[in-house]
Scaffold this active site. Structure first.
Site, PDB file in Angstrom:
ATOM      1  N   LYS A  47       0.706  -1.116   0.069  1.00 53.26           N
ATOM      2  CA  LYS A  47      -0.099  -0.019  -0.253  1.00 53.26           C
ATOM      3  C   LYS A  47       0.888   1.172   0.006  1.00 53.26           C
ATOM      4  CE  LYS A  47      -4.520   0.694   0.701  1.00 53.26           C
ATOM      5  NZ  LYS A  47      -5.569  -0.134   0.426  1.00 53.26           N
TER       6      LYS A  47
HETATM    7  N1  LIG Z   1     -11.378   1.923  -3.975  1.00 55.17           N
HETATM    8  C1  LIG Z   1     -11.452   0.514  -3.389  1.00 55.17           C
HETATM    9  O1  LIG Z   1     -11.448  -0.206  -4.441  1.00 55.17           O
HETATM   10  C2  LIG Z   1     -11.267   0.135  -2.262  1.00 55.17           C
HETATM   11  C3  LIG Z   1     -11.195   0.792  -1.239  1.00 55.17           C
HETATM   12  N2  LIG Z   1     -11.294   0.366   0.277  1.00 55.17           N
HETATM   13  C4  LIG Z   1     -11.253   1.008   1.362  1.00 55.17           C
HETATM   14  O2  LIG Z   1     -12.685   1.836   1.390  1.00 55.17           O
HETATM   15  C5  LIG Z   1     -12.653   3.124   2.112  1.00 55.17           C
HETATM   16  C6  LIG Z   1     -13.084   4.278   1.002  1.00 55.17           C
HETATM   17  O3  LIG Z   1     -12.374   4.181  -0.179  1.00 55.17           O
HETATM   18  P1  LIG Z   1     -12.918   4.740  -1.372  1.00 55.17           P
HETATM   19  O4  LIG Z   1     -14.316   4.750  -1.478  1.00 55.17           O
HETATM   20  O5  LIG Z   1     -12.378   4.136  -2.736  1.00 55.17           O
HETATM   21  O6  LIG Z   1     -12.354   6.342  -1.412  1.00 55.17           O
HETATM   22  P2  LIG Z   1     -13.098   7.557  -1.922  1.00 55.17           P
HETATM   23  O7  LIG Z   1     -11.918   8.689  -1.891  1.00 55.17           O
HETATM   24  O8  LIG Z   1     -13.809   7.076  -3.200  1.00 55.17           O
HETATM   25  O9  LIG Z   1     -14.206   7.877  -0.939  1.00 55.17           O
HETATM   26  C7  LIG Z   1     -14.169   8.650   0.298  1.00 55.17           C
HETATM   27  C8  LIG Z   1     -15.293   8.932   1.055  1.00 55.17           C
HETATM   28  O10 LIG Z   1     -14.868   8.836   2.385  1.00 55.17           O
HETATM   29  C9  LIG Z   1     -15.413  10.341   2.916  1.00 55.17           C
HETATM   30  N3  LIG Z   1     -14.427  10.684   4.142  1.00 55.17           N
HETATM   31  C10 LIG Z   1     -13.052  11.099   4.016  1.00 55.17           C
HETATM   32  N4  LIG Z   1     -12.846  11.319   5.292  1.00 55.17           N
HETATM   33  C11 LIG Z   1     -13.823  11.064   6.030  1.00 55.17           C
HETATM   34  C12 LIG Z   1     -14.326  11.221   7.613  1.00 55.17           C
HETATM   35  N5  LIG Z   1     -13.174  11.542   8.357  1.00 55.17           N
HETATM   36  N6  LIG Z   1     -15.422  10.926   8.030  1.00 55.17           N
HETATM   37  C13 LIG Z   1     -16.304  10.452   7.085  1.00 55.17           C
HETATM   38  N7  LIG Z   1     -16.276  10.304   5.878  1.00 55.17           N
HETATM   39  C14 LIG Z   1     -14.952  10.705   5.361  1.00 55.17           C
HETATM   40  C15 LIG Z   1     -14.965  11.048   1.615  1.00 55.17           C
HETATM   41  O11 LIG Z   1     -15.829  12.393   1.766  1.00 55.17           O
HETATM   42  C16 LIG Z   1     -15.700  10.316   0.707  1.00 55.17           C
HETATM   43  O12 LIG Z   1     -17.028  10.346   0.847  1.00 55.17           O
HETATM   44  C17 LIG Z   1     -10.992   3.118   2.366  1.00 55.17           C
HETATM   45  O13 LIG Z   1     -10.878   2.708   3.569  1.00 55.17           O
HETATM   46  C18 LIG Z   1     -10.325   2.241   1.277  1.00 55.17           C
HETATM   47  O14 LIG Z   1      -8.903   1.868   1.676  1.00 55.17           O
HETATM   48  C19 LIG Z   1     -11.142  -1.063   0.299  1.00 55.17           C
HETATM   49  C20 LIG Z   1     -10.865  -1.906  -0.672  1.00 55.17           C
HETATM   50  C21 LIG Z   1     -11.129  -1.373  -2.103  1.00 55.17           C
HETATM   51  O1  LIG Z   2      -7.440  -3.267  -6.208  1.00 57.09           O
HETATM   52  C1  LIG Z   2      -6.462  -3.571  -5.466  1.00 57.09           C
HETATM   53  O2  LIG Z   2      -5.421  -3.907  -6.072  1.00 57.09           O
HETATM   54  C2  LIG Z   2      -6.309  -2.893  -4.106  1.00 57.09           C
HETATM   55  C3  LIG Z   2      -7.417  -2.207  -3.594  1.00 57.09           C
HETATM   56  C4  LIG Z   2      -7.035  -1.773  -2.105  1.00 57.09           C
HETATM   57  O3  LIG Z   2      -6.445  -0.919  -1.955  1.00 57.09           O
HETATM   58  C5  LIG Z   2      -7.779  -2.541  -1.137  1.00 57.09           C
HETATM   59  O4  LIG Z   2      -8.249  -3.784  -1.085  1.00 57.09           O
HETATM   60  O5  LIG Z   2      -7.598  -2.030   0.051  1.00 57.09           O
END
Ligand SMILES: NC(=O)C1=CN([C@@H]2O[C@H](COP(=O)(O)OP(=O)(O)OC[C@H]3O[C@@H](n4cnc5c(N)ncnc54)[C@H](O)[C@@H]3O)[C@@H](O)[C@H]2O)C=CC1
Ligand SMILES: O=C(O)CCC(=O)C(=O)O
Length: 427
Positions: free
Chosen positions: A112
């Site tokens: 990461k």
């Molecule tokens: N994008 C992916 O494919 C994956 C993401 N994740 C995890 O999911 C989570 C969200 O990731 P994404 O949706 O990709 O990010 P993103 O950037 O698309 O969305 C993040 C969201 O969280 C909100 N946010 C940020 N700080 C905050 C806080 N302090 N309190 C409440 N809301 C807050 C933002 O306003 C936004 O709505 C992270 O923990 C990430 O590691 C896990 C697996 C895969």
């Molecule tokens: O799609 C990936 O390779 C990893 C996504 C990711 O950062 C996660 O699963 O937390």
């Protein structure tokens, strides 16, 4: 209405993931030499790199890439652009990736990284230059058969396209097309896969569905809340709503809104798209204090933002019967103890959000094999894989009378242990 961004959580994710790992390692009496290896990260890269801003000034940024373990295959994991990114956060998130890819049975290890930055303070052209300079500085520390980044918080398909383009430009012309799988989560036109955009949220939804089927609970009219309305939160809400559940509360970085009669997911999504990604001032819901969010009346709670959100500060106020961890590390160890004592189900992050990396694996395979899969094919494969992994974890937890996180960690660690033992390093 609250207008200022929320205070960000303190770091503590590293301690959290280590405690989760050690708890499971103790239960299986993990070989002490293998425990030594898995306790540390293989490589930790900290890069300070200069970038010219739109006003001509130079700003120096700090980027990270931590590679935890590659016993099962190339390092894999996202890149996060956020002020809380530091070496400990990158280490914790890299470790979770190792357990996640192992649990899912993928041929990957865990990594990461990211940049310590508030991306909302920069123009799109600045973000492009920052991403390209970071990629250039990473050099061959990433690579299609070595370490494959993907999107995470505040990065997306566009970010991956810039990384791909920069990485390819450092290769000789005859090598360039062989490098398309250096990142996943790319735009469809640049080697991305159908379905990767929704894969994580869809996986979160599937886990909730599988759990409900096992518990013989219908999802129709069940009320759910989502913290984080980005990639993961939005898509999870979209699929849950399609199944008849009702979104009643949302929190993002800027504030919290609720409507016990339901918030239309598409309406909120369209609104946030026109409001710089924020849910703030959405007309069909009322704003309330951020600190009351996890105490909202609901059945299912989906933390899909940052780490350490469910803690001793709020776990005892949670009314949901199920927590589905879309985020990485949203619940700390003490918070989880409270939830489990209250009989609340917890679908752990390394299972619940693994649809993303499984979708990435599908993209990587297509690039490697020169194939293009249709959306229905990708979604069907994701469904099948998620069901297999969910059943393994659920059955193990049931058999051992334990919680799903411990079961998931045990399965993940045992797979890596087996690989080391088979190679004869630790007879
Ligand atoms: N994008 C992916 O494919 C994956 C993401 N994740 C995890 O999911 C989570 C969200 O990731 P994404 O949706 O990709 O990010 P993103 O950037 O698309 O969305 C993040 C969201 O969280 C909100 N946010 C940020 N700080 C905050 C806080 N302090 N309190 C409440 N809301 C807050 C933002 O306003 C936004 O709505 C992270 O923990 C990430 O590691 C896990 C697996 C895969
Ligand atoms: O799609 C990936 O390779 C990893 C996504 C990711 O950062 C996660 O699963 O937390």
């Amino acid at each position: 209405m609250i207008t200022k961004p929320k205070k960000q959580p303190k770091h503590g994710m590293l301690e959290n993931v280590m405690r989760q790992f050690n708890h499971a390692a103790d239960i299986i009496n993990l070989n002490s030499n293998i425990r030594k290896i898995l306790t540390i990260t293989n490589n930790e890269l900290i890069i300070h790199f200069p970038v010219k801003m739109d006003n001509g000034e130079i700003e120096v940024f700090t980027g990270y890439r931590v590679q935890h373990n590659n016993a099962l295959g190339p390092y894999k994991g996202g890149l996060r652009y956020h002020p809380t990114v530091d070496i400990d956060a990158a280490k914790a998130l890299a470790m979770w990736m190792t357990w996640k890819t192992s649990l899912a049975g993928l041929p990957y290890g865990g990594a990461k990284g990211g940049i310590q930055i508030d991306p909302f303070k920069y123009s799109i052209t600045e973000l492009e230059r920052i991403t390209r300079r970071f990629t250039y500085a990473l050099g061959d520390n990433i690579g299609p058969e070595h370490d494959i980044p993907a999107p995470d918080v505040n990065t997306n398909a566009q970010t991956m396209a810039w990384i791909l383009d920069t990485y390819m430009s450092t290769k000789p012309p005859t090598e360039r097309s062989k490098n398309q799988h250096v990142v996943t989560g790319k735009p469809i036109g640049s080697g991305g896969s159908e379905g990767r955009d929704r894969a994580t949220g869809y996986g979160v939804f599937l886990n909730i569905k599988f759990w409900s089927e096992r518990k013989k609970v219908s999802l129709k009219r069940k009320k759910f809340i989502v913290q984080g309305f980005g990639n993961v939160g939005y898509w999870a809400a979209h699929f849950l709503e399609n199944e008849g559940a009702l979104l009643v509360g949302v929190q993002d970085a800027y504030g919290s809104i609720a409507n016990s009669d339901g918030i239309m997911v598409a309406e909120l999504f369209n609104y946030s798209q026109q409001n710089k990604g924020s849910i703030l001032n959405f007309p069909n819901a009322s704003a309330f204090e951020n600190s009351d969010f996890f105490g909202l009346e609901c059945d299912i709670c989906i933390p899909a933002a940052l780490g350490n959100q469910i803690t001793t500060n709020n776990a005892d106020r949670i009314k949901a019967f199920l927590i589905a961890e879309g985020a990485n590390g949203p619940t700390d160890v003490e918070g989880e103890e409270i939830l489990l004592k209250k009989g609340i189900g917890v679908i752990p992050d390394i299972l619940c959000n693994s649809g993303g990396v499984i979708g990435s694996y599908f993209e990587w395979l297509q690039n490697r094999n020169g194939e293009i899969w249709q959306m229905d094919e990708v979604m069907a494969k994701l469904d099948k894989k998620m069901k297999e992994v969910f059943d393994k974890v659920y059955d193990k937890a049931e058999k051992t009378n334990g919680d799903m996180r411990t079961a998931a960690f045990v399965i993940a660690i045992e797979r890596i242990e087996k690989a080391y033992v088979q190679r004869g390093i630790f007879p």
